[in-house]
Write a protein that holds these residues in place. Sequence first.
Motif, PDB file in Angstrom:
ATOM      1  N   HIS A   1      10.574 -10.281 -50.042  1.00  8.92           N
ATOM      2  CA  HIS A   1       9.131 -10.426 -50.287  1.00  8.92           C
ATOM      3  C   HIS A   1       8.574  -9.177 -50.965  1.00  8.92           C
ATOM      4  O   HIS A   1       7.819  -9.272 -51.943  1.00  8.92           O
ATOM      5  CB  HIS A   1       8.419 -10.670 -48.957  1.00  8.92           C
TER       6      HIS A   1
ATOM      7  N   GLN B   1       6.867  -8.988 -54.677  1.00 12.44           N
ATOM      8  CA  GLN B   1       5.495  -8.525 -54.845  1.00 12.44           C
ATOM      9  C   GLN B   1       5.411  -7.385 -55.865  1.00 12.44           C
ATOM     10  O   GLN B   1       4.472  -7.319 -56.669  1.00 12.44           O
ATOM     11  CB  GLN B   1       4.933  -8.065 -53.496  1.00 12.44           C
TER      12      GLN B   1
ATOM     13  N   TRP C   1       3.772 -17.754 -62.213  1.00 11.60           N
ATOM     14  CA  TRP C   1       4.367 -17.720 -60.878  1.00 11.60           C
ATOM     15  C   TRP C   1       5.803 -17.208 -60.865  1.00 11.60           C
ATOM     16  O   TRP C   1       6.282 -16.719 -59.838  1.00 11.60           O
ATOM     17  CB  TRP C   1       4.291 -19.102 -60.245  1.00 11.60           C
TER      18      TRP C   1
ATOM     19  N   TRP D   1       6.508 -13.880 -59.318  1.00 13.67           N
ATOM     20  CA  TRP D   1       6.281 -13.691 -57.890  1.00 13.67           C
ATOM     21  C   TRP D   1       7.374 -14.354 -57.029  1.00 13.67           C
ATOM     22  O   TRP D   1       7.305 -14.312 -55.812  1.00 13.67           O
ATOM     23  CB  TRP D   1       4.924 -14.285 -57.496  1.00 13.67           C
ATOM     24  N   ARG D   2       8.361 -14.938 -57.673  1.00 20.84           N
ATOM     25  CA  ARG D   2       9.382 -15.702 -56.940  1.00 20.84           C
ATOM     26  C   ARG D   2      10.288 -14.776 -56.133  1.00 20.84           C
ATOM     27  O   ARG D   2      10.780 -13.765 -56.652  1.00 20.84           O
ATOM     28  CB  ARG D   2      10.209 -16.525 -57.927  1.00 20.84           C
ATOM     29  N   GLU D   3      10.537 -15.140 -54.885  1.00 20.71           N
ATOM     30  CA  GLU D   3      11.421 -14.362 -54.014  1.00 20.71           C
ATOM     31  C   GLU D   3      12.877 -14.790 -54.207  1.00 20.71           C
ATOM     32  O   GLU D   3      13.185 -15.971 -54.176  1.00 20.71           O
ATOM     33  CB  GLU D   3      11.044 -14.545 -52.540  1.00 20.71           C
TER      34      GLU D   3
ATOM     35  N   GLU E   1      -1.819 -15.352 -55.534  1.00 19.30           N
ATOM     36  CA  GLU E   1      -1.799 -15.527 -54.079  1.00 19.30           C
ATOM     37  C   GLU E   1      -3.149 -15.199 -53.451  1.00 19.30           C
ATOM     38  O   GLU E   1      -3.433 -15.636 -52.341  1.00 19.30           O
ATOM     39  CB  GLU E   1      -0.716 -14.646 -53.465  1.00 19.30           C
ATOM     40  N   LEU E   2      -3.968 -14.425 -54.170  1.00 23.13           N
ATOM     41  CA  LEU E   2      -5.288 -14.057 -53.659  1.00 23.13           C
ATOM     42  C   LEU E   2      -6.406 -14.819 -54.364  1.00 23.13           C
ATOM     43  O   LEU E   2      -7.580 -14.532 -54.151  1.00 23.13           O
ATOM     44  CB  LEU E   2      -5.503 -12.549 -53.787  1.00 23.13           C
TER      45      LEU E   2
ATOM     46  N   GLY F   1       0.657 -18.703 -43.964  1.00 19.04           N
ATOM     47  CA  GLY F   1       0.210 -19.123 -45.277  1.00 19.04           C
ATOM     48  C   GLY F   1      -0.754 -18.162 -45.943  1.00 19.04           C
ATOM     49  O   GLY F   1      -1.101 -18.334 -47.113  1.00 19.04           O
TER      50      GLY F   1
ATOM     51  N   ALA G   1      -2.090 -13.829 -46.463  1.00 18.47           N
ATOM     52  CA  ALA G   1      -1.482 -12.506 -46.642  1.00 18.47           C
ATOM     53  C   ALA G   1      -1.328 -11.744 -45.329  1.00 18.47           C
ATOM     54  O   ALA G   1      -0.390 -10.957 -45.182  1.00 18.47           O
ATOM     55  CB  ALA G   1      -2.306 -11.690 -47.636  1.00 18.47           C
TER      56      ALA G   1
END
Length: 210
Positions: free
Chosen positions: A55, A59, A74, A77-79, A115-116, A175, A177
């Motif tokens: 993660h 980030q 996106w 941001w992929r893990e 995500e925000l 779900g 932060a």
Amino acid sequence: MGTDCTGVRMDVVALDRIAVEEAARVVELARGGDDGDWARETPCAGWDLRRLVAHMTAQHHGFAAAARGVGGEWEYWREEREVGEPGRAHRAAAAAVLSAFAEPGVTAREFVLPELGGGFAGRTAIGFHFVDYVVHAWDVAAALGVPLRLTDEVLVAALAVARRVPTDPSGRGPGFAFAPALKVPEGAGPLEETLRLLGREPQAWPATGG
């Protein structure tokens, strides 16, 4: 130097670098394979150290992309959870985000943080990243049972940001932060208050000194 989202005058880029470097230092203390340190429980409920570091790595890449105007994509941001050397991957991602944040004029740009929920002024977005990596540095240190090395200046600045994070329960928990905020006892130091405001229970992980 400038006024960030907290209203405190500070060099948020320099403070972020300190937090990111400390997070990288403690990540690099992890040893072993799936049955070693990477399988340790962390303060992030349900996440072992491997998942937490995946993660953190994602980030960094996402914020680096946001600094360069492509944060809305996106893929950045992929893990990647199946990484042979999580510490090395994290260090490379940390270098990438620090390089992006060091670019001239970065604090005046708009960062898109999906995500925000949208776009933020660069200084504000870097403030989010800064407090996140103070907390994640502590998460990793707690999982490994090692002390955290951050100065009072950094911790006080992180607390100023943490106090601005909304505590509405509808925006906290799975779900989101951050976990729901915890009660802050009288006399708590800046690190403990920051951790509790962002849903961590430092007394459950005493080895870090948090």
